[in-house]
Design an enzyme around this catalytic site. Sequence first.
Site, PDB file in Angstrom:
ATOM      1  N   ILE A  82       0.838  -1.202   0.000  1.00 39.78           N
ATOM      2  CA  ILE A  82       0.000   0.000   0.000  1.00 39.78           C
ATOM      3  C   ILE A  82       0.869   1.247   0.000  1.00 39.78           C
ATOM      4  O   ILE A  82       1.930   1.270   0.624  1.00 39.78           O
ATOM      5  CB  ILE A  82      -0.972   0.016   1.205  1.00 39.78           C
ATOM      6  CG1 ILE A  82      -1.930   1.207   1.106  1.00 39.78           C
ATOM      7  CG2 ILE A  82      -0.219  -0.006   2.514  1.00 39.78           C
ATOM      8  CD1 ILE A  82      -3.100   1.141   2.065  1.00 39.78           C
ATOM      9  N   TYR A 129      -0.595  -2.442  10.677  1.00 38.67           N
ATOM     10  CA  TYR A 129      -0.672  -3.849  10.279  1.00 38.67           C
ATOM     11  C   TYR A 129      -1.104  -4.727  11.449  1.00 38.67           C
ATOM     12  O   TYR A 129      -1.947  -5.611  11.291  1.00 38.67           O
ATOM     13  CB  TYR A 129       0.664  -4.329   9.715  1.00 38.67           C
ATOM     14  CG  TYR A 129       1.152  -3.539   8.517  1.00 38.67           C
ATOM     15  CD1 TYR A 129       0.265  -2.957   7.618  1.00 38.67           C
ATOM     16  CD2 TYR A 129       2.507  -3.369   8.277  1.00 38.67           C
ATOM     17  CE1 TYR A 129       0.712  -2.226   6.523  1.00 38.67           C
ATOM     18  CE2 TYR A 129       2.965  -2.647   7.181  1.00 38.67           C
ATOM     19  CZ  TYR A 129       2.065  -2.086   6.308  1.00 38.67           C
ATOM     20  OH  TYR A 129       2.510  -1.370   5.231  1.00 38.67           O
TER      21      TYR A 129
END
Length: 170
Positions: A82, A129
């Site tokens: 990303i 994350y």
Amino acid sequence: MIIRPLEKRDLQYIYRQENARRVMALWFEEPYTSFDELEILYEKHVLDQSERRFVIDIDGQFAGVVELMYIDYLHRNTEIQIIVDSKFQGQGLAQEALSKGVEYAFKVLNMHKVYLYVDVDNAAAIHIYKKLGFIEEGRLRSHFFAEGCYHDSFVMGYMIDEYIAQNKKG
């Protein structure tokens, strides 16, 4: 916010990102792509079933990309990456877009595992994350070269059973 497939019209924004040293250092890649090369790569990969590239779209504006790379249909795993454009950072888009990418991998592509690599010094990304459910699986010593030096990287993974359990909780 939506994520939508990358289109040829988005290449101008990808070109800007891929030539920004600071941005590409986060992906451990060289910030060097010509626009001609980018168009050729787009045409070459537009039908490639081993990857999916999505644009993070905020009211019609390009805000970044989420990519599922190295999609392995035999072992049912894929790498996720990303990048959120600097003018859209700090708005929670990375977490939301990453969540949508993970959901796509598990619910549409039937992946068993989604994994990623992250610089051990990128505390902000690691926090996101982990919040999503990724777990550190290992440390790769001096594995990536970026910005003039070698970097250690964590490999982080998220399994379908962990995803299901986490999403049942609410």
